[in-house]
Design an enzyme around this catalytic site. Structure first.
Site, PDB file in Angstrom:
ATOM      1  N   LYS A  78       0.807  -1.236   0.000  1.00 33.04           N
ATOM      2  CA  LYS A  78       0.000   0.000   0.000  1.00 33.04           C
ATOM      3  C   LYS A  78       0.835   1.280   0.000  1.00 33.04           C
ATOM      4  CE  LYS A  78      -0.429  -0.027   5.006  1.00 33.04           C
ATOM      5  NZ  LYS A  78      -1.285  -0.267   6.155  1.00 33.04           N
ATOM      6  N   GLY A 123      -0.189 -15.186  12.801  1.00 30.51           N
ATOM      7  CA  GLY A 123       1.077 -15.569  13.417  1.00 30.51           C
ATOM      8  C   GLY A 123       1.979 -16.571  12.710  1.00 30.51           C
ATOM      9  N   CYS A 128       7.081 -12.838  11.177  1.00 34.89           N
ATOM     10  CA  CYS A 128       6.030 -12.393  12.089  1.00 34.89           C
ATOM     11  C   CYS A 128       6.421 -12.741  13.521  1.00 34.89           C
ATOM     12  CB  CYS A 128       4.760 -13.112  11.674  1.00 34.89           C
ATOM     13  SG  CYS A 128       3.481 -13.067  12.902  1.00 34.89           S
ATOM     14  N   THR A 130       4.044 -12.021  16.068  1.00 28.43           N
ATOM     15  CA  THR A 130       2.781 -11.861  16.793  1.00 28.43           C
ATOM     16  C   THR A 130       2.622 -12.885  17.919  1.00 28.43           C
ATOM     17  OG1 THR A 130       1.647 -10.821  14.958  1.00 28.43           O
ATOM     18  CG2 THR A 130       0.250 -11.987  16.524  1.00 28.43           C
ATOM     19  N   ASP A 161      -2.676 -17.610   4.303  1.00 28.12           N
ATOM     20  CA  ASP A 161      -1.690 -16.521   4.297  1.00 28.12           C
ATOM     21  C   ASP A 161      -0.589 -16.769   5.325  1.00 28.12           C
ATOM     22  OD1 ASP A 161      -0.297 -14.145   4.157  1.00 28.12           O
ATOM     23  OD2 ASP A 161      -1.800 -13.001   5.279  1.00 28.12           O
ATOM     24  N   GLY A 162       0.602 -17.073   4.830  1.00 30.59           N
ATOM     25  CA  GLY A 162       1.776 -17.170   5.705  1.00 30.59           C
ATOM     26  C   GLY A 162       2.102 -18.587   6.128  1.00 30.59           C
ATOM     27  N   GLY A 184       5.110 -14.742   1.246  1.00 30.65           N
ATOM     28  CA  GLY A 184       6.000 -13.591   1.396  1.00 30.65           C
ATOM     29  C   GLY A 184       7.448 -14.040   1.306  1.00 30.65           C
ATOM     30  N   GLU A 231       5.507  -6.146  15.642  1.00 31.37           N
ATOM     31  CA  GLU A 231       5.150  -7.573  15.581  1.00 31.37           C
ATOM     32  C   GLU A 231       5.774  -8.227  14.359  1.00 31.37           C
ATOM     33  OE1 GLU A 231       0.967  -8.517  16.255  1.00 31.37           O
ATOM     34  OE2 GLU A 231       0.860  -6.909  17.732  1.00 31.37           O
ATOM     35  N   GLY A 232       6.962  -7.744  14.009  1.00 32.08           N
ATOM     36  CA  GLY A 232       7.646  -8.339  12.869  1.00 32.08           C
ATOM     37  C   GLY A 232       9.136  -8.212  13.030  1.00 32.08           C
ATOM     38  N   SER A 256       3.922 -31.927  -9.257  1.00 29.54           N
ATOM     39  CA  SER A 256       4.397 -33.229  -8.804  1.00 29.54           C
ATOM     40  C   SER A 256       3.498 -33.771  -7.686  1.00 29.54           C
ATOM     41  CB  SER A 256       5.836 -33.067  -8.321  1.00 29.54           C
ATOM     42  OG  SER A 256       6.500 -34.268  -8.378  1.00 29.54           O
TER      43      SER A 256
HETATM   44  P1  5GP Z   1       5.374 -15.781   4.844  1.00 32.36           P
HETATM   45  O1  5GP Z   1       4.938 -16.270   3.506  1.00 32.36           O
HETATM   46  O2  5GP Z   1       6.577 -14.905   4.767  1.00 32.36           O
HETATM   47  O3  5GP Z   1       5.534 -16.892   5.841  1.00 32.36           O
HETATM   48  O4  5GP Z   1       4.176 -14.904   5.412  1.00 32.36           O
HETATM   49  C1  5GP Z   1       3.722 -13.765   4.744  1.00 32.36           C
HETATM   50  C2  5GP Z   1       2.614 -13.152   5.558  1.00 32.36           C
HETATM   51  O5  5GP Z   1       3.119 -12.728   6.845  1.00 32.36           O
HETATM   52  C3  5GP Z   1       2.032 -11.875   5.001  1.00 32.36           C
HETATM   53  O6  5GP Z   1       1.149 -12.104   3.935  1.00 32.36           O
HETATM   54  C4  5GP Z   1       1.369 -11.258   6.206  1.00 32.36           C
HETATM   55  O7  5GP Z   1       0.086 -11.782   6.451  1.00 32.36           O
HETATM   56  C5  5GP Z   1       2.276 -11.704   7.348  1.00 32.36           C
HETATM   57  N1  5GP Z   1       3.128 -10.598   7.801  1.00 32.36           N
HETATM   58  C6  5GP Z   1       3.912  -9.786   7.076  1.00 32.36           C
HETATM   59  N2  5GP Z   1       4.576  -8.907   7.861  1.00 32.36           N
HETATM   60  C7  5GP Z   1       4.183  -9.167   9.120  1.00 32.36           C
HETATM   61  C8  5GP Z   1       4.489  -8.586  10.385  1.00 32.36           C
HETATM   62  O8  5GP Z   1       5.326  -7.699  10.534  1.00 32.36           O
HETATM   63  N3  5GP Z   1       3.852  -9.123  11.453  1.00 32.36           N
HETATM   64  C9  5GP Z   1       2.944 -10.119  11.349  1.00 32.36           C
HETATM   65  N4  5GP Z   1       2.340 -10.553  12.432  1.00 32.36           N
HETATM   66  N5  5GP Z   1       2.646 -10.711  10.171  1.00 32.36           N
HETATM   67  C10 5GP Z   1       3.254 -10.237   9.077  1.00 32.36           C
END
Ligand code: 5GP
Length: 287
Positions: A78, A123, A128, A130, A161-162, A184, A231-232, A256
Site C-alpha cells: 500500500k 502468526g 512475524c 505476533t 496466508d503465511g 511472502g 510484531e515483525g 508433482s
Molecule cells: P510468509 O509467507 O513470509 O511466511 O508470510 C507472509 C505473511 O506474513 C504476510 O502475507 C502477512 O500476512 C504476514 N506478515 C507480514 N509482515 C508481518 C508482520 O510484521 N507481522 C505479522 N504478524 N505478520 C506479518
C-alpha cells in the site's frame, strides 16, 4: 473461567500427503489453473491461485509483471504513491479480500458481511512475531482446514496466508482446502523485490522485513507508536536472482504433488488429500 481447547491443532510441518493411485503419466498433464466465481461480487477469476504477499519488499509492480506472465497475481503493497499507481494500473485488475482470521465463525461473519475471499493466518509468517509478542495464534494447517470448511459451506473462498517455507507447504495448504495461497518469504531476495543487494561476508543478501517490524514502521510511520509493539522481524535473506526460477520450482513441486495423489487438476487436490501425521518431514543427515 478460561477454556482450554485440547483438540490437536497442526502445522504444515506436522503432516505429509499420502500418495494415492494415479493414472497421470506426466507432471505436464496437471492443470494448476482454477476458475472461481465469487459469492458476493459475482466476479470471476481464472489463474494459478498463488499470491505474492502485500509486503513492500515483495509485493512490487516488478513482481506483479512476472507473476502475471504465469497467471498468478500479486497483492501490491500500500505504500506506492498515486502517481506510481496511475502509471501501473491501466492493464492490471485489482482484487479485494478481508482478514486475517483463523476460525470458522469469523470466516462466516466476514462472508455474510459481504466479503468474497477471506485471508486466513494469524502468526504463521516467516517474519512475524505476533505469537511471541501477544501469545495469539493458531497452527496454520488446522486453521486452513477449519476455515475452508466454513467458507465453502457458504460458497466463499479463502487464502492461506503465511507459514509456507517450501513448495511442499504450498501443496499442503491447497490440500487442506485453501483456494489461494499467499507467500511472502518464499518470494524474498529476488531481482523483482524492493531493496538493495548487499554484500555480507562475501555473500549477496537482501533485506526482508515484516510490515509490522521496526524497520517498516520507521520507514512509513516515523517509528513504533508508544501504544504498540512491533510484531515483525527484519532479516537478511540470500540474494536469489530472477524470481522466474523460484516460480517454476513452486509450480513444478505443485504439479508433482498432484501426480503423487492422482489429481489431474489443482481443483481435485483437496479431495485427493489424506494427511498423515509425522514426527519428521525429511531426512536430516546432511542438514
Ligand atoms: P510468509 O509467507 O513470509 O511466511 O508470510 C507472509 C505473511 O506474513 C504476510 O502475507 C502477512 O500476512 C504476514 N506478515 C507480514 N509482515 C508481518 C508482520 O510484521 N507481522 C505479522 N504478524 N505478520 C506479518
Amino acid at each position: 473461567m478460561p477454556r482450554v481447547d485440547a483438540d490437536l491443532k497442526l502445522d504444515f510441518k506436522d503432516v505429509l500427503l499420502r500418495p494415492k493411485r494415479s493414472s497421470l503419466k506426466s507432471r505436464s498433464e496437471v492443470d494448476l489453473t482454477r476458475t472461481f466465481t465469487f459469492r458476493n461480487s459475482k466476479q470471476t477469476y481464472t489463474g494459478i491461485p498463488i499470491i505474492v504477499a502485500n509486503m513492500d519488499t515483495v509485493g512490487t509492480f516488478e513482481m506483479a509483471v512476472v507473476m502475471a506472465k504465469h497467471a498468478m497475481f500479486t497483492a501490491i503493497h500500500k505504500h506506492y504513491s498515486l502517481e506510481e499507481w496511475k502509471l501501473f494500473a491501466a492493464n492490471h485488475p485489482e482484487c479485494l479480500e478481508a482478514g486475517n482470521v483463523v476460525t470458522g465463525e469469523m470466516v462466516e461473519e466476514l462472508i455474510l458481511s459481504g466479503a468474497d475471499i477471506i485471508k486466513v493466518g494469524i502468526g504463521p509468517g516467516s517474519v512475524c512475531t505476533t505469537r511471541i509478542k501477544t501469545g495469539v495464534g493458531y497452527p496454520q494447517l488446522s486453521a486452513v482446514i477449519e476455515c475452508a470448511d466454513s467458507a465453502h459451506g457458504l460458497k466463499g473462498h479463502i487464502i492461506s496466508d503465511g507459514g509456507c517455507s517450501c513448495p511442499g507447504d504450498v501443496a499442503k495448504a491447497f490440500g487442506a482446502g485453501a483456494d489461494f495461497v499467499m507467500l511472502g518469504g518464499m518470494f524474498a531476495g529476488h531481482d523483482q523485490c524492493a531493496g538493495e543487494i548487499m554484500e555480507k561476508n562475501g555473500k549477496k543478501v537482501m533485506l526482508f522485513y515484516g510490515m509490522s517490524s521496526d524497520t517498516a514502521m520507521k520507514k512509513y510511520a516515523g517509528g513504533v507508536a508508544e501504544y504498540r509493539a512491533s510484531e515483525g522481524r527484519t532479516v537478511e535473506v540470500p540474494y536469489r536472482g530472477d524470481v522466474e526460477l523460484t516460480i517454476l520450482d513452486i509450480l513444478g513441486g505443485l504439479r508433482s504433488t498432484c501426480t503423487y495423489v492422482g489429481a489431474a487438476e489443482l481443483k481435485e487436490l483437496s479431495r485427493r488429500t489424506t494427511f498423515i501425521r509425522v514426527t519428521q518431514q525429511h531426512s536430516q543427515v546432511f542438514s
